[in-house]
Design an enzyme around this catalytic site. Structure first.
Site, PDB file in Angstrom:
ATOM      1  N   TRP A 325       0.848  -1.111  -0.160  1.00  0.00           N
ATOM      2  CA  TRP A 325      -0.044  -0.163  -0.037  1.00  0.00           C
ATOM      3  C   TRP A 325       0.964   1.445   0.081  1.00  0.00           C
ATOM      4  CZ3 TRP A 325      -0.560   4.110   3.431  1.00  0.00           C
ATOM      5  CH2 TRP A 325      -1.170   4.820   3.369  1.00  0.00           C
ATOM      6  N   HIS A 326       2.089   1.320   0.805  1.00  0.00           N
ATOM      7  CA  HIS A 326       2.936   2.102   0.887  1.00  0.00           C
ATOM      8  C   HIS A 326       3.394   2.659  -0.699  1.00  0.00           C
ATOM      9  CE1 HIS A 326       2.439   1.717   4.840  1.00  0.00           C
ATOM     10  NE2 HIS A 326       2.662   2.671   5.386  1.00  0.00           N
ATOM     11  N   GLY A 327       3.703   1.885  -1.307  1.00  0.00           N
ATOM     12  CA  GLY A 327       4.433   2.094  -2.739  1.00  0.00           C
ATOM     13  C   GLY A 327       4.645   1.133  -3.428  1.00  0.00           C
TER      14      GLY A 327
END
Length: 483
Positions: A325-327
């Site tokens: 989700w963060h990247g």
């Protein structure tokens, strides 16, 4: 628009005055003002991507109304999947298209096949990961009959685009925030004062702690191959406090700003670096995201209700998805997987819910046992943050390898070391204040209420002085804008 910018310092009072002095007699006008202000706030970055927010708003509002009228299970699932595919489709294209394309091409090339596909110059819309999850929570809760779908499009638009938490959270549930747009708000002086106090503390975290730590973290990580082990430890520590000060500082400003307008957002950080194990850390770090994954992914997968093997699978899934989700980078996946590995011994020994209370509650200092477990947990957390910060997997392993060399016993040494010493003192001051306020929603919420007025105002003046001293000459974006 950045919270730590002159633009926002002008924007906020204007919206505040219009909200409480012009539109205060009409709830619909108040909500409409929030929608307009939120769109202006977002368009300040890039007006073209407003269309994504508007489209997501229309789709989920329409799906919600359709779910209210539909009782047939299959048709309800179709409507739910329309919302999920539209929301995650936008997120997947803008955030992960080039990542998947590059890795597919590399995988086929490894087996001797070359496939065609051009990478695109895609701009990642600010906040898309946050407002996507926020709108999804609405549709899923309506589908589960946990929330009555709204017929008020203006209120729903305000919920989706609410500017204090639009671009970096907290990720609010529709069950908590949306009903607040239905009720008439009255100005509450005490709530507004608390909001201003939380904004002040959030700005302090961002400018005095995070931005200062960023200078040295960036310098050390960029030169990691040339520095000794103890300096690399220092670099990892600087990033550890940079990301906490930056992200929790944003949440404090967002929650405090919401209070100025009569809204209550949920706490997003609960002093995570005082955790006694990794399970407690994840109950205290980015609470709105970790609980989102728990309720909308972990539990639907079966949670801990099945066999140990299935539960372990579910644990790895939520941690890895959280990392992703963060990247779009393998470093984030590694960070998520490493935290899953940290969590496993606690789960297997049924120790993951031992530390549900506040550490050293009612005592000025922790016990030796508590101190030991806090230090161990903090050390593991710092190690994991190296993967989060590194440019790629190779860089992360190289950094860790150099850090644990014999040079770790040497004194830290790099070009900015003299100035870094002042930042270390600021971190110690920061930790002391956070420890003292660890039972509150934010560190200075209650600690100043019992001080005499002169001492209280001296403390505020001191915080403002530090903010002024360390105010950067150029605007410094928040880290989580890129996620």
């Amino acid at each position: 628009m950045l919270f730590n910018s002159i633009d926002f310092a002008i924007f906020l009072p204007i919206v505040f005055v219009l909200y409480w002095y012009v539109t205060h007699k009409n709830l619909k006008f108040q909500n409409l003002l929030i929608v307009v202000a939120s769109y202006v706030f977002y368009a300040w970055w890039d007006w073209r991507f407003l269309s994504l927010i508007v489209f997501s708003t229309v789709v989920d509002f329409t799906v919600g109304k359709a779910l209210k009228k539909e009782d047939r299970p299959f048709q309800r699932k179709v409507l739910l999947w329309v919302s999920i595919l539209v929301s995650l489709g936008f997120l997947g294209f803008f955030k992960y298209y080039n990542f998947f394309l590059g890795n597919f091409k590399a995988a086929f090339l490894f087996f001797g096949y070359e496939i065609q596909g051009e990478s695109l110059s895609i701009i990642l819309p600010v906040g898309i990961s946050f407002y996507t999850f926020q709108t999804l929570s609405y549709t899923i809760d309506v589908y589960r009959h946990k929330l009555t779908p709204t017929n008020n499009f203006i209120a729903f638009s305000a919920f989706v685009s609410f500017f204090p938490q639009l671009v970096a959270g907290p990720i609010e549930r529709a069950t908590n925030l949306l009903p607040q747009f239905y009720k008439k708000r009255q100005f509450d002086y005490a709530q507004a004062v608390d909001g201003m106090r939380q904004i002040l503390w959030g700005i302090f975290k961002k400018i005095v702690i995070a931005d200062n730590c960023a200078i040295f973290a960036n310098q050390i990580f960029s030169q990691s191959s040339e520095l000794n082990g103890s300096t690399l430890v220092l670099g990892a520590l600087f990033f550890t406090f940079q990301i906490y000060g930056d992200f929790s500082g944003y949440s404090d400003i967002a929650i405090g700003t919401s209070r100025l307008f009569g809204f209550n957002l949920k706490q997003n950080f609960a002093f995570p670096y005082f955790s006694r194990d990794i399970a407690e850390f994840w109950r205290r770090w980015h609470i709105s995201l970790s609980t989102w994954f728990r309720d909308y992914l972990y539990i639907p997968l079966g949670g801990s209700r099945g066999s140990t093997k299935k539960t372990l699978r579910n644990i790895f899934i939520i941690f890895i998805v959280s990392g992703f989700w963060h990247g779009a980078n393998w470093t984030f996946l590694a960070w998520g997987a490493l935290n899953a590995v940290y969590f496993l011994p606690l789960f297997l020994t049924h120790s993951n819910r031992l530390n549900l209370d506040t550490v050293a509650a009612g005592k000025p200092l922790p016990s030796l046992r508590e101190s030991f477990f806090m230090l161990v947990t903090f050390a593991f957390t710092v190690l994991a943050w190296i993967f989060f910060r590194a440019e790629n997997i190779t860089h992360a392993f190289s950094y860790i390898s150099n850090m644990f060399s014999f040079s770790i016993f040497q004194m830290p040494k790099f070009e900015g070391m003299p100035k870094a010493f002042a930042t270390i003192l600021l971190i110690l001051l920061f930790l002391g204040i956070e420890w003292n306020g660890r039972t509150s929603q934010f560190a200075i919420e209650n600690m100043v209420k019992y001080w005499s007025k002169p001492i209280r105002w001296f403390f505020y003046a001191f915080i403002i002085f530090l903010i002024g001293v360390f105010m950067p000459t150029a605007e410094s974006p928040f880290i989580y804008f890129q996620f």
